[in-house]
Design an enzyme around this catalytic site. Sequence first.
Site, PDB file in Angstrom:
ATOM      1  N   GLY A  46      51.299 -12.676 -41.576  1.00 20.75           N
ATOM      2  CA  GLY A  46      51.577 -13.514 -42.739  1.00 20.75           C
ATOM      3  C   GLY A  46      51.056 -12.838 -43.996  1.00 20.75           C
ATOM      4  N   GLN A  51      48.041 -12.495 -52.550  1.00 21.10           N
ATOM      5  CA  GLN A  51      47.447 -11.314 -51.921  1.00 21.10           C
ATOM      6  C   GLN A  51      48.019 -10.018 -52.477  1.00 21.10           C
ATOM      7  OE1 GLN A  51      48.125 -12.953 -47.710  1.00 21.10           O
ATOM      8  NE2 GLN A  51      46.267 -11.753 -47.461  1.00 21.10           N
ATOM      9  N   CYS A  93      42.275 -11.742 -41.734  1.00 19.00           N
ATOM     10  CA  CYS A  93      43.062 -11.819 -42.969  1.00 19.00           C
ATOM     11  C   CYS A  93      43.131 -10.437 -43.589  1.00 19.00           C
ATOM     12  CB  CYS A  93      42.386 -12.798 -43.936  1.00 19.00           C
ATOM     13  SG  CYS A  93      43.244 -12.948 -45.517  1.00 19.00           S
ATOM     14  N   LEU A  94      44.326 -10.044 -44.035  1.00 15.31           N
ATOM     15  CA  LEU A  94      44.487  -8.723 -44.634  1.00 15.31           C
ATOM     16  C   LEU A  94      43.644  -8.573 -45.898  1.00 15.31           C
ATOM     17  CD1 LEU A  94      48.355  -8.293 -44.207  1.00 15.31           C
ATOM     18  CD2 LEU A  94      46.543  -7.269 -42.814  1.00 15.31           C
ATOM     19  N   HIS A 135      47.028 -21.120 -42.776  1.00 13.35           N
ATOM     20  CA  HIS A 135      46.255 -20.013 -43.356  1.00 13.35           C
ATOM     21  C   HIS A 135      46.906 -19.547 -44.663  1.00 13.35           C
ATOM     22  CE1 HIS A 135      43.953 -16.044 -42.861  1.00 13.35           C
ATOM     23  NE2 HIS A 135      44.845 -15.760 -43.808  1.00 13.35           N
ATOM     24  N   GLU A 136      48.235 -19.383 -44.633  1.00 16.02           N
ATOM     25  CA  GLU A 136      48.934 -18.899 -45.836  1.00 16.02           C
ATOM     26  C   GLU A 136      48.929 -19.947 -46.945  1.00 16.02           C
ATOM     27  OE1 GLU A 136      49.393 -15.819 -45.926  1.00 16.02           O
ATOM     28  OE2 GLU A 136      49.079 -15.571 -43.781  1.00 16.02           O
ATOM     29  N   HIS A 139      45.874 -19.748 -48.926  1.00 12.66           N
ATOM     30  CA  HIS A 139      45.892 -18.680 -49.942  1.00 12.66           C
ATOM     31  C   HIS A 139      46.444 -19.204 -51.268  1.00 12.66           C
ATOM     32  CE1 HIS A 139      44.566 -14.970 -48.110  1.00 12.66           C
ATOM     33  NE2 HIS A 139      45.315 -15.173 -47.034  1.00 12.66           N
TER      34      HIS A 139
HETATM   35 ZN    ZN Z   1      45.036 -14.258 -45.230  1.00 15.43          ZN
END
Ligand code: ZN
Length: 170
Positions: A46, A51, A93-94, A135-136, A139
């Site tokens: 995701g 991000q 998470c990236l 999760h997204e 963000h």
């Molecule tokens: Zn993330």
Amino acid sequence: MSLLKILTYPDPILKRPSLPVKGNPQDLKRLVEDMFQTMYQAPGVGLAAPQVGRNIRLFVVDVSSHQENAGPMVFINPEILEGEGLIIWEEGCLSVPDMLVEVSRMEKVLMAGQDLSGKRFQIKAEGLLAIALQHELDHLDGRLIIDKVSSLKRELYRRRRLKEAARASA
Ligand code: ZN
């Protein structure tokens, strides 16, 4: 298509609440393509617009590597309509490299959003897809998995990240 730079904690853009997408979502087609490419290359399941430096309510997910019937999906102006159950998962998470955090989420969610043509749709999700959607969505509200650990652990991680960033730019 091109790869986008993924911002990492403690970049302030990640903490900023994102604004609803207005106008023609078609204008975001290029951004969405780039986000998919960036996500697959990372690799991740995701990626949310903040991000990659854009504070707009848009994210992409693809959990097909872990779950059946779940290919690439784009969500514009997403919202959770219903949720039930509880599931605890160790999430990465990236934007929060080298960190796994146990997070509790709703096990099943009904999410609404718009696609790239502006059409509204709803999707029922469970398992990893439900986790990824929540999760997204976090963000887009400026929430990261690192916000869910103790303040001491977060501070130690923040210092480690700043040190690594300083080393990388030296
Ligand atoms: Zn993330």
